[in-house]
Enzyme design. Sequence first.
Site, PDB file in Angstrom:
ATOM      1  N   LYS A  23       3.394 -15.485   1.810  1.00 41.58           N
ATOM      2  CA  LYS A  23       3.585 -16.173   0.528  1.00 41.58           C
ATOM      3  C   LYS A  23       5.083 -16.436   0.403  1.00 41.58           C
ATOM      4  O   LYS A  23       5.743 -16.042  -0.558  1.00 41.58           O
ATOM      5  CB  LYS A  23       3.029 -15.291  -0.615  1.00 41.58           C
ATOM      6  CG  LYS A  23       2.933 -15.973  -1.974  1.00 41.58           C
ATOM      7  CD  LYS A  23       1.877 -17.053  -2.054  1.00 41.58           C
ATOM      8  CE  LYS A  23       1.971 -17.777  -3.397  1.00 41.58           C
ATOM      9  NZ  LYS A  23       1.082 -18.956  -3.473  1.00 41.58           N
ATOM     10  N   ASP A  40     -12.070  -9.278   4.414  1.00 39.45           N
ATOM     11  CA  ASP A  40     -13.388  -9.253   3.759  1.00 39.45           C
ATOM     12  C   ASP A  40     -13.954 -10.670   3.656  1.00 39.45           C
ATOM     13  O   ASP A  40     -15.145 -10.898   3.879  1.00 39.45           O
ATOM     14  CB  ASP A  40     -13.302  -8.660   2.338  1.00 39.45           C
ATOM     15  CG  ASP A  40     -13.575  -7.160   2.311  1.00 39.45           C
ATOM     16  OD1 ASP A  40     -13.385  -6.507   3.357  1.00 39.45           O
ATOM     17  OD2 ASP A  40     -13.966  -6.645   1.245  1.00 39.45           O
ATOM     18  N   ASP A  55      -2.835 -18.255  -0.136  1.00 41.33           N
ATOM     19  CA  ASP A  55      -3.858 -18.920  -0.961  1.00 41.33           C
ATOM     20  C   ASP A  55      -4.534 -20.041  -0.161  1.00 41.33           C
ATOM     21  O   ASP A  55      -5.756 -20.201  -0.192  1.00 41.33           O
ATOM     22  CB  ASP A  55      -3.265 -19.435  -2.279  1.00 41.33           C
ATOM     23  CG  ASP A  55      -1.977 -20.231  -2.101  1.00 41.33           C
ATOM     24  OD1 ASP A  55      -1.392 -20.229  -0.994  1.00 41.33           O
ATOM     25  OD2 ASP A  55      -1.539 -20.867  -3.081  1.00 41.33           O
ATOM     26  N   TYR A 109       0.828  -1.213   0.000  1.00 43.83           N
ATOM     27  CA  TYR A 109       0.000   0.000   0.000  1.00 43.83           C
ATOM     28  C   TYR A 109       0.861   1.262   0.000  1.00 43.83           C
ATOM     29  O   TYR A 109       0.449   2.294  -0.496  1.00 43.83           O
ATOM     30  CB  TYR A 109      -0.907   0.041   1.231  1.00 43.83           C
ATOM     31  CG  TYR A 109      -2.220  -0.673   1.080  1.00 43.83           C
ATOM     32  CD1 TYR A 109      -2.269  -2.001   0.670  1.00 43.83           C
ATOM     33  CD2 TYR A 109      -3.415  -0.026   1.352  1.00 43.83           C
ATOM     34  CE1 TYR A 109      -3.479  -2.663   0.551  1.00 43.83           C
ATOM     35  CE2 TYR A 109      -4.625  -0.682   1.235  1.00 43.83           C
ATOM     36  CZ  TYR A 109      -4.655  -1.988   0.834  1.00 43.83           C
ATOM     37  OH  TYR A 109      -5.855  -2.633   0.721  1.00 43.83           O
ATOM     38  N   ASP A 113      -6.228  -7.170   3.902  1.00 44.01           N
ATOM     39  CA  ASP A 113      -7.357  -6.497   3.249  1.00 44.01           C
ATOM     40  C   ASP A 113      -8.271  -7.542   2.625  1.00 44.01           C
ATOM     41  O   ASP A 113      -9.490  -7.526   2.814  1.00 44.01           O
ATOM     42  CB  ASP A 113      -6.829  -5.540   2.173  1.00 44.01           C
ATOM     43  CG  ASP A 113      -7.958  -4.848   1.429  1.00 44.01           C
ATOM     44  OD1 ASP A 113      -8.891  -4.369   2.097  1.00 44.01           O
ATOM     45  OD2 ASP A 113      -7.916  -4.810   0.182  1.00 44.01           O
TER      46      ASP A 113
HETATM   47  C1  IPM Z   1     -10.325  -1.521   4.088  1.00 42.00           C
HETATM   48  C2  IPM Z   1     -10.620  -0.855   2.762  1.00 42.00           C
HETATM   49  C3  IPM Z   1      -9.477   0.110   2.456  1.00 42.00           C
HETATM   50  C4  IPM Z   1      -8.194  -0.704   2.351  1.00 42.00           C
HETATM   51  C5  IPM Z   1      -9.693   0.972   1.201  1.00 42.00           C
HETATM   52  C6  IPM Z   1     -11.001   1.740   1.268  1.00 42.00           C
HETATM   53  C7  IPM Z   1      -8.538   1.900   0.944  1.00 42.00           C
HETATM   54  O1  IPM Z   1     -10.788  -1.810   1.768  1.00 42.00           O
HETATM   55  O2  IPM Z   1     -10.261  -0.789   5.101  1.00 42.00           O
HETATM   56  O3  IPM Z   1     -10.180  -2.730   4.117  1.00 42.00           O
HETATM   57  O4  IPM Z   1      -7.883  -1.240   1.286  1.00 42.00           O
HETATM   58  O5  IPM Z   1      -7.493  -0.786   3.360  1.00 42.00           O
HETATM   59 MG    MG Z   2     -10.754  -3.786   2.460  1.00 42.42          MG
END
Ligand code: IPM
Ligand code: MG
Length: 357
Positions: free
Chosen positions: A192, A252, A224, A142, A248
């Site tokens: 990885k 999710d 993975d 990032y 990240d």
């Molecule tokens: C998160 C989001 C952020 C990230 C974005 C909005 C920049 O996806 O907080 O997970 O990638 O960190």
């Molecule tokens: Mg995210």
Amino acid sequence: MTRYRLTLLPGDGIGPEITAVARQLLDAVSARHGFALDYDEQPVGGAAIDATGVPLPEATLEACRASDAVLLAAIGGYQYDALPREQRPETGLLALRSGLGLFANLRPVKILSALIDASSLRPEVIRGVDLLVVRELTGGIYFGTPKGRVEADGHVRAFNTMAYSDDEIDRIARVGFELAAQRGGRLCSVDKANVLDVSQLWRDRVEAIHADYPAVELSHMYVDNAAMQLVRDPRQFDVLLTSNLFGDILSDEAAMLTGSIGMLPSASLGSEGPGLFEPVHGSAPDIAGTDKANPLAMVLSAAMLLRIGLHQGAAAADLERAVDRVLEAGYRTGDLAAEGATVLGCQAMGEQLLAVL
Ligand code: IPM
Ligand code: MG
């Protein structure tokens, strides 16, 4: 009476609606537990772009720095998607994380028994899941340099750099080990290392730091495989330790084990200064302003703020209990609704929470 300064960042989309609910609950719970909260509301993301032209105004960052904790709702909206990267809402969020030195991102995922049918996975796979993703938040790909886009020999090439230094890995590894020691005693570090040099260093440093936490059981998993194991047998995990990009993605995925991303809080912490507390979900511009948003992740983020940011654990537990009780009573927002549930809007859900508090 103890007073705390909170910076509220409602942001975009459903952000203002869920912030209003969280604020009412914070007022109620602070009054009950004998402390006071002073709020300073500041723009960030698209709201800040509209007001000032930039996604993180200096005044917003200063207000955050001067406060005891920061509560952020969500940022982003379709109208900003075509802007150059420096002016996009996401850039404001990244600048906030880095400006406050928030290197450790904690994303707990717990299956509430009232919501077991909301998941797309079978109940027997997810029952009892209680895991924590500890994601490195201010390094890795990032923020790595060099990055950019170049033209050469008639082609365009774009690149980013995934880089970590030993001290960056060591400090996030310590957070992971400390939290694992307070929870189930197991840390799974994701990398990885079969392909990436940066991951090999990650693994070496996590091994080295493990020496200070002999009571924690450490394992390593390729990213993975971790993605696969999270849906195959998520109960095997206690604490998952990840770099910025892997966390990240996996957070999710882990969030969706619960069936709705509208339930999950998070905390972002540095080695000093205020922490930032925010729901894992986004700004949901498609339902903004329609009173359909689920405020529960925001309320649970406020609970994390109380516990971790202000050390008001009893007040935090009250908020968490209120969330459990409205769900057990059968109240749902649209994203969670199952057969027989009473579907409430965002405000009405807030009122039910206040009623059971
Ligand atoms: C998160 C989001 C952020 C990230 C974005 C909005 C920049 O996806 O907080 O997970 O990638 O960190
Ligand atoms: Mg995210």
